[in-house]
Motif scaffolding. Sequence first.
Motif, PDB file in Angstrom:
ATOM      1  N   VAL A 125      48.102  37.924  17.790  1.00  0.00           N
ATOM      2  CA  VAL A 125      46.833  37.293  18.161  1.00  0.00           C
ATOM      3  C   VAL A 125      46.161  38.027  19.319  1.00  0.00           C
ATOM      4  CG1 VAL A 125      47.402  34.977  17.350  1.00  0.00           C
ATOM      5  CG2 VAL A 125      48.075  35.654  19.665  1.00  0.00           C
ATOM      6  N   ARG A 126      44.845  38.010  19.302  1.00  0.00           N
ATOM      7  CA  ARG A 126      44.058  38.436  20.461  1.00  0.00           C
ATOM      8  C   ARG A 126      43.912  37.215  21.349  1.00  0.00           C
ATOM      9  NH1 ARG A 126      43.422  43.069  22.798  1.00  0.00           N
ATOM     10  NH2 ARG A 126      41.358  42.684  23.669  1.00  0.00           N
ATOM     11  N   THR A 127      44.252  37.342  22.592  1.00  0.00           N
ATOM     12  CA  THR A 127      44.150  36.183  23.475  1.00  0.00           C
ATOM     13  C   THR A 127      44.028  36.639  24.915  1.00  0.00           C
ATOM     14  OG1 THR A 127      45.174  34.058  24.056  1.00  0.00           O
ATOM     15  CG2 THR A 127      46.680  35.917  23.716  1.00  0.00           C
ATOM     16  N   TRP A 128      44.088  35.686  25.836  1.00  0.00           N
ATOM     17  CA  TRP A 128      44.071  35.990  27.257  1.00  0.00           C
ATOM     18  C   TRP A 128      45.434  35.643  27.835  1.00  0.00           C
ATOM     19  CZ3 TRP A 128      38.813  33.349  28.952  1.00  0.00           C
ATOM     20  CH2 TRP A 128      37.764  33.955  28.245  1.00  0.00           C
ATOM     21  N   VAL A 130      49.190  38.557  39.931  1.00  0.00           N
ATOM     22  CA  VAL A 130      49.020  38.056  38.571  1.00  0.00           C
ATOM     23  C   VAL A 130      47.715  38.642  38.045  1.00  0.00           C
ATOM     24  CG1 VAL A 130      48.557  36.002  37.178  1.00  0.00           C
ATOM     25  CG2 VAL A 130      50.298  35.905  38.972  1.00  0.00           C
ATOM     26  N   ARG A 131      47.830  39.384  36.937  1.00  0.00           N
ATOM     27  CA  ARG A 131      46.655  40.012  36.351  1.00  0.00           C
ATOM     28  C   ARG A 131      46.265  39.232  35.097  1.00  0.00           C
ATOM     29  NH1 ARG A 131      45.315  45.049  37.854  1.00  0.00           N
ATOM     30  NH2 ARG A 131      47.390  45.239  38.771  1.00  0.00           N
ATOM     31  N   ALA A 132      45.096  38.629  35.110  1.00  0.00           N
ATOM     32  CA  ALA A 132      44.617  37.909  33.927  1.00  0.00           C
ATOM     33  C   ALA A 132      43.772  38.865  33.103  1.00  0.00           C
ATOM     34  CB  ALA A 132      43.794  36.699  34.341  1.00  0.00           C
ATOM     35  N   SER A 133      44.120  39.034  31.824  1.00  0.00           N
ATOM     36  CA  SER A 133      43.357  39.969  31.008  1.00  0.00           C
ATOM     37  C   SER A 133      43.417  39.584  29.533  1.00  0.00           C
ATOM     38  CB  SER A 133      43.901  41.393  31.198  1.00  0.00           C
ATOM     39  OG  SER A 133      45.276  41.420  30.869  1.00  0.00           O
ATOM     40  N   ALA A 134      42.527  40.200  28.750  1.00  0.00           N
ATOM     41  CA  ALA A 134      42.519  40.006  27.297  1.00  0.00           C
ATOM     42  C   ALA A 134      43.538  40.973  26.697  1.00  0.00           C
ATOM     43  CB  ALA A 134      41.129  40.278  26.741  1.00  0.00           C
ATOM     44  N   ASP A 135      44.389  40.458  25.824  1.00  0.00           N
ATOM     45  CA  ASP A 135      45.480  41.265  25.278  1.00  0.00           C
ATOM     46  C   ASP A 135      45.755  40.877  23.837  1.00  0.00           C
ATOM     47  OD1 ASP A 135      46.694  42.733  27.677  1.00  0.00           O
ATOM     48  OD2 ASP A 135      46.590  40.671  28.388  1.00  0.00           O
ATOM     49  N   ASP A 192      44.594  29.982  19.638  1.00  0.00           N
ATOM     50  CA  ASP A 192      43.721  31.089  20.040  1.00  0.00           C
ATOM     51  C   ASP A 192      44.021  32.351  19.224  1.00  0.00           C
ATOM     52  OD1 ASP A 192      41.687  32.250  21.515  1.00  0.00           O
ATOM     53  OD2 ASP A 192      43.065  33.050  23.021  1.00  0.00           O
ATOM     54  N   GLY A 193      42.959  33.039  18.821  1.00  0.00           N
ATOM     55  CA  GLY A 193      43.136  34.291  18.087  1.00  0.00           C
ATOM     56  C   GLY A 193      43.461  34.082  16.621  1.00  0.00           C
ATOM     57  N   THR A 194      43.504  32.830  16.158  1.00  0.00           N
ATOM     58  CA  THR A 194      43.648  32.587  14.717  1.00  0.00           C
ATOM     59  C   THR A 194      42.232  32.354  14.189  1.00  0.00           C
ATOM     60  OG1 THR A 194      44.083  30.203  14.980  1.00  0.00           O
ATOM     61  CG2 THR A 194      45.979  31.670  15.076  1.00  0.00           C
ATOM     62  N   ASP A 237      58.811  28.699  51.482  1.00  0.00           N
ATOM     63  CA  ASP A 237      58.226  30.042  51.497  1.00  0.00           C
ATOM     64  C   ASP A 237      56.706  29.957  51.547  1.00  0.00           C
ATOM     65  OD1 ASP A 237      60.694  31.194  51.336  1.00  0.00           O
ATOM     66  OD2 ASP A 237      60.459  32.002  49.309  1.00  0.00           O
ATOM     67  N   LEU A 238      56.130  30.949  52.200  1.00  0.00           N
ATOM     68  CA  LEU A 238      54.691  31.138  52.081  1.00  0.00           C
ATOM     69  C   LEU A 238      54.490  31.929  50.794  1.00  0.00           C
ATOM     70  CD1 LEU A 238      51.830  30.912  53.288  1.00  0.00           C
ATOM     71  CD2 LEU A 238      52.251  33.109  54.401  1.00  0.00           C
ATOM     72  N   VAL A 239      53.834  31.312  49.820  1.00  0.00           N
ATOM     73  CA  VAL A 239      53.633  31.944  48.518  1.00  0.00           C
ATOM     74  C   VAL A 239      52.287  32.647  48.560  1.00  0.00           C
ATOM     75  CG1 VAL A 239      53.545  31.548  46.024  1.00  0.00           C
ATOM     76  CG2 VAL A 239      54.904  30.023  47.476  1.00  0.00           C
ATOM     77  N   GLU A 240      52.310  33.937  48.253  1.00  0.00           N
ATOM     78  CA  GLU A 240      51.077  34.706  48.306  1.00  0.00           C
ATOM     79  C   GLU A 240      50.889  35.355  46.937  1.00  0.00           C
ATOM     80  OE1 GLU A 240      50.374  36.889  52.115  1.00  0.00           O
ATOM     81  OE2 GLU A 240      49.972  38.522  50.713  1.00  0.00           O
ATOM     82  N   VAL A 241      49.886  34.909  46.210  1.00  0.00           N
ATOM     83  CA  VAL A 241      49.674  35.430  44.859  1.00  0.00           C
ATOM     84  C   VAL A 241      48.260  35.976  44.743  1.00  0.00           C
ATOM     85  CG1 VAL A 241      49.733  34.954  42.380  1.00  0.00           C
ATOM     86  CG2 VAL A 241      51.262  33.698  43.917  1.00  0.00           C
ATOM     87  N   ARG A 242      48.165  37.261  44.435  1.00  0.00           N
ATOM     88  CA  ARG A 242      46.861  37.866  44.239  1.00  0.00           C
ATOM     89  C   ARG A 242      46.509  37.765  42.765  1.00  0.00           C
ATOM     90  NH1 ARG A 242      45.335  43.590  43.877  1.00  0.00           N
ATOM     91  NH2 ARG A 242      43.075  43.659  44.209  1.00  0.00           N
ATOM     92  N   LEU A 243      45.452  37.019  42.467  1.00  0.00           N
ATOM     93  CA  LEU A 243      44.964  36.898  41.087  1.00  0.00           C
ATOM     94  C   LEU A 243      43.919  37.981  40.872  1.00  0.00           C
ATOM     95  CD1 LEU A 243      44.238  35.554  38.330  1.00  0.00           C
ATOM     96  CD2 LEU A 243      42.763  33.982  39.621  1.00  0.00           C
ATOM     97  N   VAL A 244      44.186  38.873  39.923  1.00  0.00           N
ATOM     98  CA  VAL A 244      43.235  39.920  39.569  1.00  0.00           C
ATOM     99  C   VAL A 244      42.591  39.517  38.252  1.00  0.00           C
ATOM    100  CG1 VAL A 244      42.948  42.382  39.071  1.00  0.00           C
ATOM    101  CG2 VAL A 244      44.695  41.632  40.717  1.00  0.00           C
ATOM    102  N   ASN A 245      41.306  39.254  38.294  1.00  0.00           N
ATOM    103  CA  ASN A 245      40.634  38.735  37.098  1.00  0.00           C
ATOM    104  C   ASN A 245      40.005  39.852  36.277  1.00  0.00           C
ATOM    105  OD1 ASN A 245      39.320  37.353  35.135  1.00  0.00           O
ATOM    106  ND2 ASN A 245      37.798  36.413  36.490  1.00  0.00           N
ATOM    107  N   GLN A 246      40.688  40.218  35.206  1.00  0.00           N
ATOM    108  CA  GLN A 246      40.136  41.214  34.277  1.00  0.00           C
ATOM    109  C   GLN A 246      39.674  40.552  32.988  1.00  0.00           C
ATOM    110  OE1 GLN A 246      43.371  44.050  34.084  1.00  0.00           O
ATOM    111  NE2 GLN A 246      42.703  45.056  35.958  1.00  0.00           N
ATOM    112  N   LEU A 247      39.501  39.242  33.030  1.00  0.00           N
ATOM    113  CA  LEU A 247      39.010  38.504  31.857  1.00  0.00           C
ATOM    114  C   LEU A 247      37.504  38.688  31.718  1.00  0.00           C
ATOM    115  CD1 LEU A 247      40.815  35.092  32.508  1.00  0.00           C
ATOM    116  CD2 LEU A 247      41.486  36.848  30.846  1.00  0.00           C
ATOM    117  N   PRO A 248      36.977  38.455  30.521  1.00  0.00           N
ATOM    118  CA  PRO A 248      35.516  38.477  30.365  1.00  0.00           C
ATOM    119  C   PRO A 248      34.888  37.151  30.800  1.00  0.00           C
ATOM    120  CG  PRO A 248      36.578  38.168  28.241  1.00  0.00           C
ATOM    121  CD  PRO A 248      37.678  38.295  29.243  1.00  0.00           C
TER     122      PRO A 248
END
Length: 494
Positions: free
Chosen positions: A74-77, A60-65, A192-194, A94-105
Amino acid sequence: MPTIDRRSLLRAGVAVPALAALAACGSGATSPRLISPTDKRVRSVESSRRASGNTSRHTVRASADTVDLGGPTVRTWTYDGAIPGREIRVRRGDLVEVRLVNQLPAETSIHWHGIALRNDMDGVPDLTQPSVGRGTSFTYRFVAPDAGTYWFHPHSGVQLDRGLYAPLIVEDPDEAGAYDAEWTVVLDDWIDGTDYTPDQVFETLRKGMGGMDHGGGEMDGPTLMGATSELLGGDAGDVKYPHFLVNGRIASAARDFRAKPGSRVRIRLINAGGDTAFRVALGGHRLLVTHTDGFPVTPVETDALLIGMGERYDVVVTLEDGVFPLTALAEGKEATARALVRTGSGQRPPVSARPRELNARIVGYTDLRAADDAQLKPATPDVEHVLELTGGMMEYDWTINGRRYDPKKSLPIREGQRVRVRFRNSTTMWHPMHIHGHTFQLGADGPRKDTAIVLPKRSITCDFDADNPGQWLTHCHNIYHAEAGMMTVLGYRA
Ligand code: C2O
Ligand code: CU
């Protein structure tokens, strides 16, 4: 302190808590040891969970978009550029394995709402893990022990009220699946973004109504005034949202769900809003409620249902022939979002069309009963904590038992106990109260839930078995109330 510990050594039928209690007495310690998120008990309970042996891996990549809501852009995250983020679907065990990649400011985190998971993966900064810094990543890894409809979002400030949310569906490999198709429907209120970001909304609210400029200028601000709802027992919300969304779209750009007439569809409803309850109905249809917050109930038919922030309902419908609005009315806020259900030809109903079912029978908690295999075994609570919901709009000082959240203060519980939490709402507003890491039973044999609406001047009782050691956040799922301080911790002691 409104805490009654009715636990006695005689009643303790399990060895572990009894030993722990003896140890505490023997050492003469006044405060028993806290079970921290990294405690070996947390690891050993995790390894005892019924695991499928399968690992389900995701990123999961978190980023501004920039995101198109179906007209307004809208500009948001977001998670991976979409609202909602991509659904994660796993199977029970299931073993849930989620890599969070933080590209947020900003720093962030992910909380897996409703999952009875290991405490160190619960995603609450300063309580269960350090924040995930900008430009860094963190891998969440946990067994998902129960099937159902769940979701995930940050537990960092008011980030949830941006675009950072997505469904997490845990399938039951043993379920017969008495339906032909399955749709996930995520509801949201949007600002957000309004004119404001959620952080700016919070800054404004925090000044309180006392500090507001009553010269008329406030009408342009993000503070909502005078929105009331009979269903919610008064004040409907605090925030004036310009948009309401179903699966990321405003009503005039509603998405189509297609199926054959006569087919049976399971609809998984999730309220990812920050400050809005939704009343939901499907024009021309009745809904068969089958699950609350992931857990089965004795199926009940209804025309509409009310869903607070954080809550989920699964319903099954048998579809008529035509085009029908699946409408989510922002309760008390005079606006709607929707999706369209299309099984045949026909015009899109006008945006202003409101299914009459919205004003017919609305299922309530007292109409719902956990399915037999989801009932808690009858037991007398060993400990009861009364959580009085306090504060208000004037000072924007939403609190629990008159105190703001402090991650270092927790209400004691012990592994093996039957715990009763009584939420008593002394405020003039409703609150959707959420307990992490456990699914409680409402009342004596009511539905299993992890989030439940507490109406003004009313109270509810939530019973659960303390079988998941650690430090568990408990809070109002109105993100602005939570951020103001309406959170506390249920903390296991050894
Ligand atoms: Cu959905 Cu503590 O959160
Ligand atoms: Cu609240």
